[in-house]
Design an enzyme around this catalytic site. Structure first.
Site: not given
Lengths: 364, 364, 364
Positions: A238, A259-261, A279
Site C-alpha cells: 500500500a 514497494a509503497h508509493n 516511490s
C-alpha cells in the site's frame, strides 16, 4: 478436461482444420507422449518423429505440414506457435474446481456485494462493504479487506490476501499467496538516518550510532488496472498517502515485490523475484528479467528492458536495454565484461611492458 | 477514518496549530488531490501550488508558512516532515476491521490464554497452551503454534503463520503471509559434502558424485524482542537447538529470509528480499538495502550499512559501509567500478603501448 | 518432548552409551545452557568448559571423551557430529500438534481418499478426487487441489497450497506458505517481443514499442519424487503441457522459485531465494547457494555447484563449480576478482608507463 472437436478448436484459434474435423480430443500433449484422445502439439517439423512415436490421431502442426503423411486422422495448422498455444491452453484450462455461489463456510461482511455468477470458495472472508464483480472465482482461504473493489471476471487462487480499500479492475488474476495492500515498509529517524548519510558521502565507514525507527503507517492502499496478473507469494504494498498504482495489462511473476508509493505503467512484464523499492516510477511496456532490483525514488522510462539479475541504481531513460550491477547499457556491459575476462592477461602484459620499458633505463 | 480536529492532530504531533483549530478532517491527501475534508500534506514550499489546485481547507505546512496567504482556514506547522507524517498516519490508521473478542469460527486450543481486549478474527487457529497478550489483533486465517507466547498489542495480519514454542515481545507486527518458526534448512551428508569441498579448494570442477541429504530437525524455535515488524511473506526460521533470535526494534521488510540459528541485534533495518543464511551473527543498528545476501556462519558488526544488491561473503567489522558482489567498502567499490568502466579504453591504451614499445626493437 | 533414556538415544544413533544409560532426558541443549534433564550437545573438546558451566547430567560427546572427568553421569560418544545431530533431532521433534483423523472443520471433496492414520487439521480443504497417503499430517489452512495425489508420510505445514492434478511421492515435507502448482508465468506477443529482440541484438537501446501480453495457460501440473522438502513461501509452478518435475531426494529452501516446465534431477539442494526461470533442465546432485539465479531454457549438468549470488546465464557442464554474475568457473572468478581489486593500481601504472614511453618521443 471437457472434449472439444478439431473443428471447435480450429475455430477458436482462427486456424485451418484438416481431415476428420469432428474428431474429439480431451487434452493436449507433447507428440511422443500423446494418447489417442490427445491433441499432439507439433508446431515444428522437428516434432515429426515424436508424432510417429506417440498415439495421437490429431495434431497442431506447422503451416503446410502434410498431416496425412504423418499418419494423422485430423490436424490444425497454425502460424506463430506460441500464439496458438495460448488459445489452446485457454480453451482447455478448467480453472479451480469451485461450485457456483457462496460456499456455506465463507464469510461475507456487512454491506459487501458479490456479483452475478461468482463462485466464492470455502473459508473465504470478504470484508465489510467490499464489492466483487460478476463471474469472480475466489478459491479457498482467500481474504479481501473492507471497502475493497474488484472488477468482473476475477480469479483469486487459494490463500490470496487483498487488503482494505484496494481498487482492482477487470479480469484480475492472483496466484496463491499473493499479497496486495500490505503496509509499506516506511520508517523515519528523528535525526538524519545513517543510511541517508552513507548515500551522501559514499564513504566506507560510518559512525554506527544507535537509532530507533519510527513507523510511518500506510493509508494509501493500492490501485490496479485491468488485465493484471500477480504471481504466487508476490507482494504489492500500500502507498503512504496516495495509492501504489499499476497500469492495465501489466503481468507480475512469483515472489515479486513492489514497494509503497510506486507507480508502474501499462503492459509491463516483471519476471520472478523482481524487487522494486519505494516511490519508484516505471513507464509503460517495461520488461524486467528475473531478480531485477530497482533502488527507491528513481524512474525507469517507457520500454526499458533489463536482463535477469540487473540492479538498477539510477534513472533509466526510455527505450534503454540494461544489464549488470549497477545497471549499464547492454552493449557497454558486454564490452566491460569482455575486458574483465581478459584483465588477468592484461595485468601480465602491463607487468611485461614495465619490465621492457625499465630495462633500457638500466642499460643506457 | 474517524474525524479529528486540527487541535487534536497538532496536540498528537506536538506541533503548533493555527486558525480555526476546531475544524475537523477525516483523511490526509496530497495537496492537489485533497478534498475539503482532507488535511493536505504540504510540508515544503514546493507544494504551495498544489494547495491552490486542491480543495483542502487545512494543511500540514513547513515551519513559518503563511497559511492565510495560502487560502487555508487552519494549519499545523511542523519541523522534520517525515516525523510528522509518522504521527499523523498513526492517528489515521484504523487497522484491520476486526470485532472485539474471539470470532465464533476461530479455534483456541486447550490451555491457551487470550489477553484482555484482544480481537481474534475468523478462521484463526491458536494452538494448545499458547498465550496471546492484551489488545492483540489477529486477522483472519492466521495461525499460532502450540506453546507460543506473544506479548501485548500484537497485530497479526491475515494468513500469518507463527510456529510452535516461539517467544515474541510486545507491539509485534506481522504482515500477511509472514512465517515465523518454520523448520530450518539443515542437511548433512554422511561424508564431507561437495559444497564443503568446493569452499575449501575454490577449484572450478568437482567430482559430481551422488550424495543423499540427511535432515537435521529444528527444535530451537524463535525468540523475537519488542517492537519488531516482519513483512509480507518474510520468513524467520527456527533454530536447531537454541533459538534464532532477533533483538528489539528491528524492522524486516517483505520476502526477507532469516535462516536458522541466526542472531540479529537491536534496531536493525532489512529491506525487501534480504537473505541471511544459517548461523550468522548480526550486530545492532545494521541497515541492509534490498536484496542483500549474507553467507552462512559469519558475523556482521554493529552499525554496518550494506547497499542494495550487496552479497556479503565474509565478516564485516563494526561501522563499515559496504557494497558489491562480493561486498567491499563503499569507497573501494566506487573506485573499482570507475576503473572497470574505463577498462575497455585501458586495454586499448596497453595495446598501443605494446606497439610503441615493440617498434624500437624492430628498428634497432 | 517425551522422555528418552540414554540407552534409547544411543541405540537410535547407532552410537556407544556410557555410564547410567537408564537416565532419562527430555530435551537437547547447548552445554552452557543445559538443564539437568537436557542432553548437552558437546561433540567437540572445545565445549568442555560449557559442560562445566551448565547443569547437564548427560551429554553427546566426541569419540574417546572422558565423560567421567567431565562430571557427567552418562554419555553417548559419536563420530560425525552433524550426523548424530540429525538422528537426535529427528527423535526429539514432536512435529505439529495435530489430532489423529479429520478435524470437523476440514472439508474433504467428493471422491477424495485419506490414508490410514492421517491427521488433517482445522480448515484444511482437500479437493475432489484427491488422494492423501497413509500417516499424512496436514496442518491448519492447507489446501490440496482436485485430483492431486500425495504419497505416504507427508507433512504439510499450515497454509501450504498444492494445486490440482499434482503428483507427489512419499515422505514429502512442505513448510508454511509453500505453493506447488501455481500457474506458470508464460506470455506471448502476437509479433516478436522486445525481450526476444534484446537478447538477439545485445544492443543498448530498443524501439520501446507497446506490446500486449497474451496468456499461455498451464495444463501440465507438477510431478515431485520421494523425499522432497519445499521451504516456506517457495513456489514450484505448473508446466504448460507436460509437468514441471523434481527428482527424489531434492531439498528446496524458503522463497525458492522453480518456474514452469523445469526438470530438476535427484538429490539437489537449493538454498533460500534461488530462482530458476522457465524450461530449465537441471541434473542430479546440483547444489545452489542462496539467491542463485538461472536464466530460462538452459541446462545445468549433474553435480554442478554454484556459490551464493551466482547468476547462471548459459549452460553449465557436469561437475563444474561456478560463481559470479555472469557465472564463470570458481577459479576463473577468483582470478578475475583479484585482478579487479588491483585494477585502480594497474590503471595508475599504465598512465605512468605512457608517460615514460612518450617522453623519448618529445626529446628525440
Amino acid at each position: 478436461m471437457p472434449a472439444h472437436t478439431i473443428a471447435q478448436i480450429a475455430a477458436a484459434l482462427g486456424a485451418e482444420a484438416h481431415g476428420d474435423t469432428d474428431l474429439s480430443v480431451t487434452g493436449a500433449a507433447e507428440p511422443q507422449s500423446a494418447g489417442p484422445d490427445d491433441l499432439a502439439l507439433a508446431m515444428d517439423p522437428k516434432y515429426a518423429d515424436g508424432l510417429a512415436a506417440g498415439q495421437a490421431r490429431a495434431a497442431l502442426l506447422w503451416p503446410g505440414a502434410d498431416w496425412q503423411a504423418l499418419g494423422l486422422k485430423a490436424a490444425i495448422t497454425v502460424g506463430r506457435a506460441r500464439m496458438a498455444l495460448s488459445g489452446l491452453t485457454r480453451m482447455l484450462d478448467a480453472g479451480p474446481d469451485l461450485a457456483d455461489g457462496v460456499h456455506p463456510t465463507a464469510i461475507v461482511g456487512e454491506g459487501a456485494k458479490i456479483g452475478d455468477g461468482a463462485a466464492i470458495g470455502p473459508f473465504v472472508v470478504i470484508g465489510r462493504d467490499a464489492r466483487i464483480g460478476a463471474r469472480a472465482r475466489i478459491d479457498s482461504h482467500a481474504s479481501v479487506g473492507a471497502g475493497t473493489v474488484i472488477g468482473d471476471d476475477a480469479l483469486l487462487h487459494a490463500g490470496v490476501r487483498i487488503g482494505a480499500q484496494v481498487r482492482i479492475g477487470d479480469r484480475f488474476i492472483a496466484q496463491p499467496g499473493a499479497v496486495v495492500g500490505a503496509d509499506g515498509f516506511s520508517y523515519v529517524t528523528p535525526e538524519k538516518s545513517r543510511a541517508e548519510a552513507a548515500r551522501e558521502t559514499m564513504a566506507g565507514e560510518n559512525d554506527a550510532e544507535a537509532q530507533a525507527w519510527v513507523r510511518i503507517h500506510s493509508l494509501g492502499a493500492v490501485v490496479l488496472g485491468d488485465d493484471i496478473e500477480i504471481g504466487a507469494n508476490a507482494c504489492i504494498d500500500a502507498g503512504t498517502i496516495r495509492p501504489t498504482t499499476i497500469g492495465s495489462g501489466t503481468k507480475i511473476d512469483n515472489q515479486v515485490h513492489v514497494a509503497h508509493n510506486c507507480t508502474v505503467g501499462r503492459d509491463c512484464l516483471f519476471a520472478a523475484q523482481v524487487g522494486i523499492a519505494g516511490s519508484v516510477t516505471i513507464g509503460d511496456n517495461v520488461i524486467f528479467g528475473g531478480k531485477v532490483g530497482v533502488v527507491d525514488n528513481i524512474f525507469v522510462g517507457n520500454g526499458v528492458v533489463a536482463g535477469g539479475g540487473t540492479n538498477i541504481l539510477s534513472n533509466v531513460p526510455e527505450g534503454r536495454v540494461v544489464m549488470g550491477y549497477p545497471a549499464v547499457k547492454m552493449d557497454t556491459h558486454v564490452e566491460m565484461y569482455k575486458a574483465l575476462r581478459r584483465l588477468p592477461r592484461l595485468a601480465t602484459e602491463v607487468a611485461a611492458l614495465k619490465n621492457s620499458v625499465s630495462k633500457p633505463d638500466v642499460t643506457d
